[in-house]
Write a protein that holds these residues in place. Structure first.
Motif, PDB file in Angstrom:
ATOM      1  N   GLY A 131       0.826  -1.206   0.000  1.00 46.06           N
ATOM      2  CA  GLY A 131       0.000   0.000   0.000  1.00 46.06           C
ATOM      3  C   GLY A 131       0.859   1.253   0.000  1.00 46.06           C
ATOM      4  O   GLY A 131       0.562   2.248  -0.666  1.00 46.06           O
ATOM      5  N   PHE A 132       1.959   1.188   0.768  1.00 47.88           N
ATOM      6  CA  PHE A 132       2.899   2.307   0.820  1.00 47.88           C
ATOM      7  C   PHE A 132       3.589   2.498  -0.530  1.00 47.88           C
ATOM      8  O   PHE A 132       3.751   3.630  -1.013  1.00 47.88           O
ATOM      9  CB  PHE A 132       3.926   2.045   1.914  1.00 47.88           C
ATOM     10  N   TYR A 133       3.996   1.387  -1.175  1.00 51.27           N
ATOM     11  CA  TYR A 133       4.611   1.469  -2.503  1.00 51.27           C
ATOM     12  C   TYR A 133       3.664   2.138  -3.498  1.00 51.27           C
ATOM     13  O   TYR A 133       4.065   3.009  -4.288  1.00 51.27           O
ATOM     14  CB  TYR A 133       4.966   0.072  -3.024  1.00 51.27           C
ATOM     15  N   LEU A 134       2.409   1.711  -3.498  1.00 53.56           N
ATOM     16  CA  LEU A 134       1.426   2.256  -4.428  1.00 53.56           C
ATOM     17  C   LEU A 134       1.214   3.747  -4.192  1.00 53.56           C
ATOM     18  O   LEU A 134       1.085   4.529  -5.144  1.00 53.56           O
ATOM     19  CB  LEU A 134       0.099   1.510  -4.287  1.00 53.56           C
ATOM     20  N   LYS A 135       1.192   4.143  -2.928  1.00 47.72           N
ATOM     21  CA  LYS A 135       1.015   5.553  -2.619  1.00 47.72           C
ATOM     22  C   LYS A 135       2.198   6.370  -3.153  1.00 47.72           C
ATOM     23  O   LYS A 135       2.017   7.440  -3.747  1.00 47.72           O
ATOM     24  CB  LYS A 135       0.888   5.753  -1.113  1.00 47.72           C
ATOM     25  N   LEU A 136       3.419   5.865  -2.964  1.00 47.48           N
ATOM     26  CA  LEU A 136       4.589   6.582  -3.459  1.00 47.48           C
ATOM     27  C   LEU A 136       4.582   6.675  -4.986  1.00 47.48           C
ATOM     28  O   LEU A 136       4.903   7.722  -5.559  1.00 47.48           O
ATOM     29  CB  LEU A 136       5.871   5.891  -2.988  1.00 47.48           C
ATOM     30  N   THR A 153      -5.830 -15.829   1.910  1.00 46.38           N
ATOM     31  CA  THR A 153      -4.733 -15.826   0.938  1.00 46.38           C
ATOM     32  C   THR A 153      -3.468 -16.365   1.592  1.00 46.38           C
ATOM     33  O   THR A 153      -3.054 -15.912   2.655  1.00 46.38           O
ATOM     34  CB  THR A 153      -4.462 -14.409   0.423  1.00 46.38           C
ATOM     35  N   HIS A 154      -2.840 -17.355   0.965  1.00 43.97           N
ATOM     36  CA  HIS A 154      -1.610 -17.946   1.498  1.00 43.97           C
ATOM     37  C   HIS A 154      -0.496 -17.771   0.472  1.00 43.97           C
ATOM     38  O   HIS A 154      -0.581 -18.263  -0.641  1.00 43.97           O
ATOM     39  CB  HIS A 154      -1.809 -19.444   1.796  1.00 43.97           C
ATOM     40  N   TYR A 173      -1.421  -6.495  -4.463  1.00 41.70           N
ATOM     41  CA  TYR A 173      -2.125  -5.827  -3.363  1.00 41.70           C
ATOM     42  C   TYR A 173      -3.561  -6.331  -3.267  1.00 41.70           C
ATOM     43  O   TYR A 173      -4.057  -6.644  -2.178  1.00 41.70           O
ATOM     44  CB  TYR A 173      -2.117  -4.317  -3.603  1.00 41.70           C
ATOM     45  N   LEU A 174      -4.241  -6.439  -4.408  1.00 44.03           N
ATOM     46  CA  LEU A 174      -5.631  -6.901  -4.418  1.00 44.03           C
ATOM     47  C   LEU A 174      -5.739  -8.345  -3.957  1.00 44.03           C
ATOM     48  O   LEU A 174      -6.703  -8.727  -3.283  1.00 44.03           O
ATOM     49  CB  LEU A 174      -6.222  -6.757  -5.819  1.00 44.03           C
ATOM     50  N   SER A 175      -4.752  -9.164  -4.305  1.00 43.00           N
ATOM     51  CA  SER A 175      -4.793 -10.570  -3.881  1.00 43.00           C
ATOM     52  C   SER A 175      -4.632 -10.697  -2.376  1.00 43.00           C
ATOM     53  O   SER A 175      -5.198 -11.589  -1.746  1.00 43.00           O
ATOM     54  CB  SER A 175      -3.702 -11.373  -4.598  1.00 43.00           C
ATOM     55  N   LEU A 176      -3.887  -9.777  -1.761  1.00 47.65           N
ATOM     56  CA  LEU A 176      -3.635  -9.846  -0.330  1.00 47.65           C
ATOM     57  C   LEU A 176      -4.843  -9.432   0.510  1.00 47.65           C
ATOM     58  O   LEU A 176      -4.932  -9.794   1.682  1.00 47.65           O
ATOM     59  CB  LEU A 176      -2.440  -8.959   0.040  1.00 47.65           C
TER      60      LEU A 176
END
Length: 404
Positions: A327-332, A367-368, A359-362
Motif C-alpha cells: 500500500g505504501f509502494y502504491l502511494k509513493l 490468501t496464502h 495488493y488486491l490478492s492480499l
C-alpha cells in the motif's frame, strides 16, 4: 488541512486497459451494474473491456471509463466516513462526476456518455494530440503562434494539465515540424504524442456538440450534492439551472479543459487530500506535481479505506504487514511525479499493475503466499518503477526509509 475531507477526481479517457473490470468479478453490486450497463450500451461490457483494440476507440473507451469510475466511487463511499469537498472530472470524467453527485442517475449518465463517445468518434482522425511538457502556459501559446506562422497549420490548446503540462492538437502530419519548432522556443521542452487522432476540445468538435444538445433537451438535471468544479471555467457550477447545465455539457466538448484552474480552486478550499476514481493514477500525478504535500490516492476496488488507513499506519505506526508495505509502494508511485527525463511511461504502468494485482490478492481472506518472496518481488518492482520515473537508487532508498 482538513483530514476528514477529500477532493474526488474522475479520470478522462486514456486510463482504460484490457480486463479492467476483472478485479470486480466477485462483487455482487458490480455484477448488477455490469448487466445494467450492457443492456444500456447494447453490447457486452465485460467482453468489450477485454478487447485490446476496441478499448482505445473513443465510442467504447468513454462508456468503459464511466462505468468503472461510477462503480469505484459507489464502493468507496460504502467503506469510508470521509466527506467530499469538491468533485473534478477530466473531460469525459465530468460526466462520471455528475452521476456520482446525483445530478443525473447512472442510466442517464451512461446513455449520455455513450452518445457523446459515438459523436466524437465521427470526427475525421486527421489530427494528433500531443503533450507539451516542461514549459508553462504562456510559452505554449507562443509555441503555437510560432508554429502556425511558420508551418501555416492550425494548432489548438486542448487541455491545461498543470503549470508545465499542456495538451495541444495539431495536424497528424505535423509532429516532426512541431517538435522542431518547440525546441526553437525552449530547448528543455519535451513533446509526447498521445494515442488520440482526434481534435478533442477544439472548435472542430462544435458540430458534434450541437448534436449532443438535442439529446440533452430531454434530460433533467438535479442540483449536485457537492460542489463540482467545471472544466471550462475552473470554478464550481453556481447557477442551479437545468438549461444552463445542458448548454455547458455540450460546450465542454469543444472548449479547452482548464484542469490547472480546477486543481487550484480545489486546493484553495483548504483540502489537500485527493482520491482518484479511474483505472490508472493519471490525475493524481498532475496533483502531485502541482502541490507540495498533496496526499493522493488511487481508489482500489471495494476495500479503499483500508488502503488509506494502511498508508497512514505505515508512516505513523510502522506496522509492517506485506499488505501495508505494498500500500505504501502504491502511494509513493502515484504521488511522486515523473522526472523530466522519464520516457518509459508504459513500463511504469506495467509495474504499477503488478504491484496493484498483488495488493488486491492480499486483501482476500484466506490468501496464502510466501511473504518473504513476494515482499522481495514487490520491493524490486517498486524500485524499478521509481527508477523508470527518473529517480536514482539512493533517492528510492531514502523514500523507503520512511517505512523502515
Amino acid at each position: 488541512m482538513n483530514i476528514n475531507q477529500y477532493n474526488a477526481l474522475f479520470t478522462g479517457q486514456g486510463a482504460q486497459y484490457a480486463g479492467m473490470f476483472d478485479e470486480f468479478s466477485n462483487e455482487p453490486m458490480a455484477l448488477e451494474i455490469f448487466a445494467d450497463a450492457s443492456n444500456i450500451l447494447s453490447y457486452d461490457l465485460l467482453e468489450t473491456s477485454r478487447d485490446e483494440e476496441k478499448i482505445y476507440l473513443t465510442q467504447y473507451s468513454q462508456p468503459l471509463n464511466f462505468v468503472y469510475e461510477y462503480l469505484q466511487f459507489v464502493l468507496y463511499q460504502q467503506n469510508t466516513s470521509r466527506k467530499i469537498k469538491n468533485m473534478i472530472g477530466h473531460s469525459m470524467g465530468e460526466f462520471a462526476a455528475l452521476a456520482c453527485a446525483g445530478v443525473v442517475d447512472f442510466e442517464t449518465g451512461l446513455r449520455l456518455i455513450k452518445k457523446r463517445g459515438e459523436l466524437m468518434a465521427q470526427v475525421a482522425p486527421d489530427y494528433l494530440m500531443v503533450s507539451v511538457i516542461g514549459i508553462e502556459y504562456a510559452e505554449v501559446e507562443q509555441l503555437l503562434t510560432h508554429y502556425t506562422e511558420k508551418e501555416h497549420k492550425e494548432s489548438y490548446i486542448s487541455n491545461c494539465n498543470g503549470k508545465e503540462q499542456t495538451i495541444v492538437t495539431i495536424p497528424k502530419d505535423g509532429l516532426k515540424a512541431f517538435e522542431t519548432t518547440a525546441k526553437e522556443v525552449n530547448e528543455k521542452v519535451r513533446i509526447m504524442a498521445l494515442k488520440l487522432p482526434y481534435p478533442f476540445h477544439t472548435r472542430y468538435m462544435k458540430p458534434f456538440a450541437d448534436k449532443l444538445v438535442k439529446v440533452l433537451e430531454d434530460v433533467d438535471f438535479h442540483e449536485p450534492k457537492v460542489d463540482i468544479i467545471l472544466n471550462v471555467t475552473g470554478k464550481p457550477f453556481q447557477a442551479r439551472n437545468s438549461e444552463i447545465m445542458k448548454k455547458y455539457m455540450a460546450e465542454q466538448m469543444y472548449m479547452p479543459v482548464q484542469f490547472t484552474k480546477c486543481m487550484r480552486h480545489a486546493y484553495l478550499t483548504g483540502v489537500n487530500n485527493w482520491v482518484e476514481f479511474g483505472p490508472k493514477p493519471l490525475l493524481s500525478k498532475m496533483v502531485g506535481r502541482e502541490f507540495d504535500g498533496a496526499n493522493t490516492l488511487l481508489a482500489v476496488k471495494h476495500n479503499l479505506q483500508r488502503m488509506k488507513e494502511s498508508s497512514e499506519t505505515t508512516e505513523e505506526g510502522k506496522e509492517d504487514s506485506l499488505f501495508n508495505v505494498i500500500g505504501f509502494y502504491l502511494k509513493l508511485l502515484t504521488s511522486r511525479r515523473n522526472l523530466p527525463h522519464c520516457t518509459e511511461t508504459s513500463k511504469i504502468t506495467a509495474k504499477y499493475r503488478l504491484l496493484r494485482k498483488l495488493y488486491l490478492s492480499l486483501e482476500k481472506e484466506g490468501t496464502h503466499i510466501d511473504e518473504a518472496a513476494q515482499g522481495a518481488f514487490a520491493r524490486l518492482t517498486f524500485l524499478e518503477a521509481m527508477q523508470l520515473k527518473g529517480y536514482s537508487k539512493k533517492e528510492c532508498e531514502d523514500m523507503l526509509k520512511q517505512y523502515s
